[in-house]
Design a protein around this motif. Sequence first.
Motif, PDB file in Angstrom:
ATOM      1  N   GLU A 127       1.287  -0.447  -0.484  1.00 33.27           N
ATOM      2  CA  GLU A 127       0.027   0.116   0.059  1.00 33.27           C
ATOM      3  C   GLU A 127       0.933   1.220   0.003  1.00 33.27           C
ATOM      4  N   ALA A 128       0.378   2.030  -0.911  1.00 38.39           N
ATOM      5  CA  ALA A 128       1.615   3.301  -0.879  1.00 38.39           C
ATOM      6  C   ALA A 128       0.917   4.250   0.510  1.00 38.39           C
ATOM      7  N   GLY A 129       2.055   5.149   0.175  1.00 36.89           N
ATOM      8  CA  GLY A 129       1.634   5.925   1.981  1.00 36.89           C
ATOM      9  C   GLY A 129       1.817   7.129   1.709  1.00 36.89           C
ATOM     10  N   VAL A 130       1.392   8.161   1.664  1.00 37.47           N
ATOM     11  CA  VAL A 130       1.304   9.419   1.825  1.00 37.47           C
ATOM     12  C   VAL A 130       2.254   9.965   1.423  1.00 37.47           C
ATOM     13  N   THR A 131       2.092  10.815  -0.062  1.00 39.13           N
ATOM     14  CA  THR A 131       3.277  11.244  -0.569  1.00 39.13           C
ATOM     15  C   THR A 131       3.262  12.573  -0.737  1.00 39.13           C
ATOM     16  N   GLN A 132       4.182  13.394  -1.021  1.00 40.09           N
ATOM     17  CA  GLN A 132       4.511  14.641  -1.411  1.00 40.09           C
ATOM     18  C   GLN A 132       5.607  15.263  -1.652  1.00 40.09           C
ATOM     19  N   PHE A 133       4.918  16.300  -2.438  1.00 33.76           N
ATOM     20  CA  PHE A 133       5.496  16.896  -3.587  1.00 33.76           C
ATOM     21  C   PHE A 133       5.898  18.423  -3.535  1.00 33.76           C
ATOM     22  N   PRO A 134       7.192  19.117  -3.490  1.00 33.62           N
ATOM     23  CA  PRO A 134       8.481  18.737  -3.481  1.00 33.62           C
ATOM     24  C   PRO A 134       8.898  18.148  -2.478  1.00 33.62           C
ATOM     25  N   SER A 135       9.605  17.388  -2.364  1.00 31.62           N
ATOM     26  CA  SER A 135      10.438  17.424  -0.968  1.00 31.62           C
ATOM     27  C   SER A 135      11.068  18.350  -0.229  1.00 31.62           C
ATOM     28  N   HIS A 136      11.450  19.678  -1.176  1.00 29.53           N
ATOM     29  CA  HIS A 136      12.435  20.677  -1.174  1.00 29.53           C
ATOM     30  C   HIS A 136      11.760  21.733  -2.256  1.00 29.53           C
ATOM     31  N   SER A 137      11.823  23.010  -1.584  1.00 33.59           N
ATOM     32  CA  SER A 137      11.487  24.263  -2.070  1.00 33.59           C
ATOM     33  C   SER A 137      11.812  25.316  -2.017  1.00 33.59           C
ATOM     34  N   VAL A 138      13.240  26.010  -2.609  1.00 27.69           N
ATOM     35  CA  VAL A 138      13.512  26.877  -2.523  1.00 27.69           C
ATOM     36  C   VAL A 138      12.798  28.098  -3.266  1.00 27.69           C
ATOM     37  N   ILE A 139      12.647  29.479  -2.497  1.00 28.60           N
ATOM     38  CA  ILE A 139      12.021  30.389  -3.400  1.00 28.60           C
ATOM     39  C   ILE A 139      12.296  31.061  -2.858  1.00 28.60           C
ATOM     40  N   GLU A 140      12.035  32.877  -3.852  1.00 30.54           N
ATOM     41  CA  GLU A 140      12.391  34.412  -2.680  1.00 30.54           C
ATOM     42  C   GLU A 140      11.513  34.905  -2.793  1.00 30.54           C
ATOM     43  N   LYS A 141      11.236  35.474  -1.755  1.00 32.44           N
ATOM     44  CA  LYS A 141      10.671  36.883  -1.708  1.00 32.44           C
ATOM     45  C   LYS A 141       9.782  36.944  -1.621  1.00 32.44           C
ATOM     46  N   GLY A 142       8.166  36.964  -2.435  1.00 39.25           N
ATOM     47  CA  GLY A 142       6.683  36.825  -3.374  1.00 39.25           C
ATOM     48  C   GLY A 142       7.065  36.426  -4.813  1.00 39.25           C
ATOM     49  N   GLN A 143       7.616  34.847  -4.335  1.00 36.56           N
ATOM     50  CA  GLN A 143       7.327  33.940  -5.420  1.00 36.56           C
ATOM     51  C   GLN A 143       6.472  33.577  -4.920  1.00 36.56           C
ATOM     52  N   THR A 144       5.758  32.561  -5.968  1.00 38.04           N
ATOM     53  CA  THR A 144       4.739  31.841  -5.414  1.00 38.04           C
ATOM     54  C   THR A 144       5.260  29.492  -5.248  1.00 38.04           C
ATOM     55  N   VAL A 145       4.597  29.421  -4.479  1.00 37.11           N
ATOM     56  CA  VAL A 145       4.709  27.634  -4.453  1.00 37.11           C
ATOM     57  C   VAL A 145       3.838  27.247  -4.940  1.00 37.11           C
ATOM     58  N   THR A 146       3.637  26.084  -4.933  1.00 38.59           N
ATOM     59  CA  THR A 146       2.496  25.054  -4.613  1.00 38.59           C
ATOM     60  C   THR A 146       2.892  23.826  -4.141  1.00 38.59           C
ATOM     61  N   LEU A 147       2.640  23.249  -3.279  1.00 43.97           N
ATOM     62  CA  LEU A 147       2.807  21.653  -2.365  1.00 43.97           C
ATOM     63  C   LEU A 147       1.833  20.828  -2.862  1.00 43.97           C
ATOM     64  N   ARG A 148       1.959  19.672  -3.329  1.00 48.13           N
ATOM     65  CA  ARG A 148       1.485  19.095  -3.599  1.00 48.13           C
ATOM     66  C   ARG A 148       0.954  17.581  -2.682  1.00 48.13           C
ATOM     67  N   CYS A 149      -0.112  16.785  -1.761  1.00 48.75           N
ATOM     68  CA  CYS A 149       0.115  15.897  -1.642  1.00 48.75           C
ATOM     69  C   CYS A 149      -0.778  15.025  -1.827  1.00 48.75           C
ATOM     70  N   ASP A 150      -0.227  13.566  -2.185  1.00 53.13           N
ATOM     71  CA  ASP A 150      -1.582  12.481  -2.727  1.00 53.13           C
ATOM     72  C   ASP A 150      -1.642  11.687  -1.263  1.00 53.13           C
ATOM     73  N   PRO A 151      -2.969  11.746  -0.563  1.00 52.69           N
ATOM     74  CA  PRO A 151      -2.930  11.391   0.582  1.00 52.69           C
ATOM     75  C   PRO A 151      -3.169   9.268  -0.158  1.00 52.69           C
ATOM     76  N   ILE A 152      -3.561   8.993   1.160  1.00 52.56           N
ATOM     77  CA  ILE A 152      -3.873   6.390   1.218  1.00 52.56           C
ATOM     78  C   ILE A 152      -4.738   6.756  -0.246  1.00 52.56           C
ATOM     79  N   SER A 153      -5.213   6.040  -0.599  1.00 52.44           N
ATOM     80  CA  SER A 153      -6.318   5.520  -1.671  1.00 52.44           C
ATOM     81  C   SER A 153      -7.291   5.372  -0.539  1.00 52.44           C
ATOM     82  N   GLY A 154      -7.985   6.326  -0.362  1.00 59.04           N
ATOM     83  CA  GLY A 154      -9.437   5.553   0.471  1.00 59.04           C
ATOM     84  C   GLY A 154      -9.992   6.603   1.877  1.00 59.04           C
ATOM     85  N   HIS A 155      -8.575   7.118   1.580  1.00 58.86           N
ATOM     86  CA  HIS A 155      -9.210   8.247   2.915  1.00 58.86           C
ATOM     87  C   HIS A 155      -9.678  10.130   2.392  1.00 58.86           C
ATOM     88  N   ASP A 156     -11.003   9.396   3.157  1.00 56.89           N
ATOM     89  CA  ASP A 156     -11.405  10.888   2.976  1.00 56.89           C
ATOM     90  C   ASP A 156     -10.494  12.044   3.688  1.00 56.89           C
TER      91      ASP A 156
END
Lengths: 116, 114
Positions: free
Chosen positions: B1-30
């Motif tokens: 069974e795959a666990g909870v996965t997050q992307f990216p593992s690291h992100s380095v940005i400058e102040k004022g920029q935009t960042v989007t983090l992603r999370c894929d939960p375990i299938s079936g978890h509401d």
Amino acid sequence: AQSVTQLGSHVSVSEGALVLLRCNYSSSVPPYLFWYVQYPNQGLQLLLKYTSAATLVKGINGFEAEFKKSETSFHLTKPSAHMSDAAEYFCAVSDRRDNYGQNFVFGPGTRLSVLP
Amino acid sequence: EAGVTQFPSHSVIEKGQTVTLRCDPISGHDNLYWYRRVMGKEIKFLLHFVKESKQDESGMPNNRFLAERTGGTYSTLKVQPAELEDSGVYFCASSQSGVREKLFFGSGTQLSVL
């Protein structure tokens, strides 16, 4: 409001020595209590939990914790430390009002180092 | 069974920029949760989804943070514009309905805002 304190942000023990990580909580209602561990580059893993059954709770990897209501404590212990126990440990408290994870309140964490 | 996965593992940005983090939960978890740990302090709750609906977003620090959960599957957390104090580790967790205590955590996204 609930809160958790963990005495010692960093604890060092020798391999084979007793591990004792302290956790004290504050809760206005009977709590659920948890210990989570985070190994490097991994997510938090549940070590053990107290949910009003036996006050001495056994978890994975030889860890156990005892719920002491009079002391509002839930200290984590392991009789003999192993090098693989080096990680960061988080104590958390949750109340029983409902079924939602936002009631988890975490302590600041204790980093455990195991010396050879 | 795959666990909870997050992307990216690291992100380095400058102040004022935009960042989007992603999370894929375990299938079936509401239930899907976002937490944040800033500067080695406590892990703090940000928000909670039940399927695609925001159940509680009381922990969101301000309106620069926007979370979505498309179709009740993966979730994104966008920070726009990022500020220095947003640096920290962002954790995602998921659980099945009716099994409150069993939270499964991802390994987190380390965000550094310079």
